[in-house]
Design a protein around this motif. Sequence first.
Motif, PDB file in Angstrom:
ATOM      1  N   THR A  13       0.844  -1.207   0.000  1.00 52.99           N
ATOM      2  CA  THR A  13       0.000   0.000   0.000  1.00 52.99           C
ATOM      3  C   THR A  13       0.874   1.250   0.000  1.00 52.99           C
ATOM      4  O   THR A  13       0.906   1.992  -0.971  1.00 52.99           O
ATOM      5  CB  THR A  13      -0.943  -0.008   1.209  1.00 52.99           C
TER       6      THR A  13
ATOM      7  N   MET B 125      -7.605  -5.617  -1.215  1.00 53.26           N
ATOM      8  CA  MET B 125      -9.023  -5.627  -0.877  1.00 53.26           C
ATOM      9  C   MET B 125      -9.324  -6.585   0.271  1.00 53.26           C
ATOM     10  O   MET B 125     -10.202  -6.318   1.097  1.00 53.26           O
ATOM     11  CB  MET B 125      -9.857  -5.971  -2.113  1.00 53.26           C
TER      12      MET B 125
ATOM     13  N   VAL C  72      -8.558  -4.384   3.515  1.00 47.69           N
ATOM     14  CA  VAL C  72      -9.466  -3.282   3.859  1.00 47.69           C
ATOM     15  C   VAL C  72     -10.890  -3.775   4.082  1.00 47.69           C
ATOM     16  O   VAL C  72     -11.620  -3.241   4.924  1.00 47.69           O
ATOM     17  CB  VAL C  72      -9.390  -2.169   2.790  1.00 47.69           C
ATOM     18  N   SER C  73     -11.306  -4.828   3.379  1.00 47.91           N
ATOM     19  CA  SER C  73     -12.658  -5.339   3.587  1.00 47.91           C
ATOM     20  C   SER C  73     -12.785  -6.012   4.954  1.00 47.91           C
ATOM     21  O   SER C  73     -13.828  -5.930   5.619  1.00 47.91           O
ATOM     22  CB  SER C  73     -13.058  -6.305   2.472  1.00 47.91           C
TER      23      SER C  73
ATOM     24  N   TYR D 111     -10.046   2.011  -0.178  1.00 50.19           N
ATOM     25  CA  TYR D 111      -9.279   1.083  -1.007  1.00 50.19           C
ATOM     26  C   TYR D 111      -8.622   1.826  -2.156  1.00 50.19           C
ATOM     27  O   TYR D 111      -9.266   2.621  -2.855  1.00 50.19           O
ATOM     28  CB  TYR D 111     -10.206  -0.004  -1.563  1.00 50.19           C
TER      29      TYR D 111
ATOM     30  N   THR E 237      -6.562   1.266  -5.757  1.00 49.07           N
ATOM     31  CA  THR E 237      -6.374   0.263  -6.813  1.00 49.07           C
ATOM     32  C   THR E 237      -4.940   0.206  -7.331  1.00 49.07           C
ATOM     33  O   THR E 237      -4.658  -0.520  -8.284  1.00 49.07           O
ATOM     34  CB  THR E 237      -7.304   0.545  -8.004  1.00 49.07           C
TER      35      THR E 237
ATOM     36  N   PRO F 113     -10.898  -4.247  -7.943  1.00 51.56           N
ATOM     37  CA  PRO F 113     -11.344  -4.427  -6.559  1.00 51.56           C
ATOM     38  C   PRO F 113     -12.073  -5.741  -6.290  1.00 51.56           C
ATOM     39  O   PRO F 113     -12.108  -6.202  -5.146  1.00 51.56           O
ATOM     40  CB  PRO F 113     -12.269  -3.230  -6.314  1.00 51.56           C
TER      41      PRO F 113
ATOM     42  N   MET G  76     -17.102  -0.227  -0.588  1.00 50.41           N
ATOM     43  CA  MET G  76     -16.101   0.551   0.118  1.00 50.41           C
ATOM     44  C   MET G  76     -16.618   1.976   0.325  1.00 50.41           C
ATOM     45  O   MET G  76     -17.388   2.492  -0.489  1.00 50.41           O
ATOM     46  CB  MET G  76     -14.806   0.615  -0.690  1.00 50.41           C
TER      47      MET G  76
ATOM     48  N   ILE H 292     -13.048   4.413  -2.919  1.00 48.25           N
ATOM     49  CA  ILE H 292     -12.191   3.678  -3.850  1.00 48.25           C
ATOM     50  C   ILE H 292     -11.475   4.719  -4.707  1.00 48.25           C
ATOM     51  O   ILE H 292     -12.117   5.582  -5.307  1.00 48.25           O
ATOM     52  CB  ILE H 292     -12.978   2.713  -4.750  1.00 48.25           C
TER      53      ILE H 292
END
Length: 240
Positions: free
Chosen positions: A14, A189, A192-193, A204, A206, A212, A221, A224
Amino acid sequence: MAIQKHIVFDVVGTCVSYEAFFDCIEQTIGARLKDEGIKPQLFAFAWMEAAEREFAYLSISERYTTFMDIFKALFYRMLWMAGIAEPHSFATDDERDAILASYGRLETRPGIGDAMHKLRQAGFTVWCLTTGDTARVRGYFSRSGIDMPEENFVSCDTAGVAKPALPAYRAVLEKFGDDDEKWFAAAHMWDVSAAKKAGFKGAYCTIYEKEPCLEVFGGEMDVIADSLVDLADQVIAASP
């Protein structure tokens, strides 16, 4: 009293990219992999993903082991899984160790410093939750001149439970007040989910996975974005 605002970032993948790791595999064993019809980046991805899985599985079975120990142990197994008949003849321990060392030289992604600065200017306290050891992970930021206080890092090593198990996120949530605003930001994903299910708002990016795949991970989300700066802007705009 003003609402306290917090945003927690995942780090590896990230805030920092894998390019230094990919490049080291290319330089160290890349030619040999290509001779076997194996793309070095695909091997790198398979190795990382297998290590993430075993990291999570060991944690679930109450045998928590640090990520880098697992990563090291899987090297020859992953060569075998990639179709290399004699992994220990294909590569050496020194080559493995050189590749592993490159994981400590990962570089921050474009825009992460600006994103964190914007969030702080908007009143957010910025945190990091990582599967890595704090010293190595903090080094990614310090080498790029990005201020991330040591006390704002949380490692899964401390709690002894791996993401995406919900207790890993709850260990961070416990640091915040019930009425505080709490965001989790990641380019994975699955990460964060899970944080969203634990009680965070989800942001989130990409930048790593591109797709995603919400049909798999479920729900929507809160944010995004295609870049980390855009993610920060959207989080700020969605904040009371």
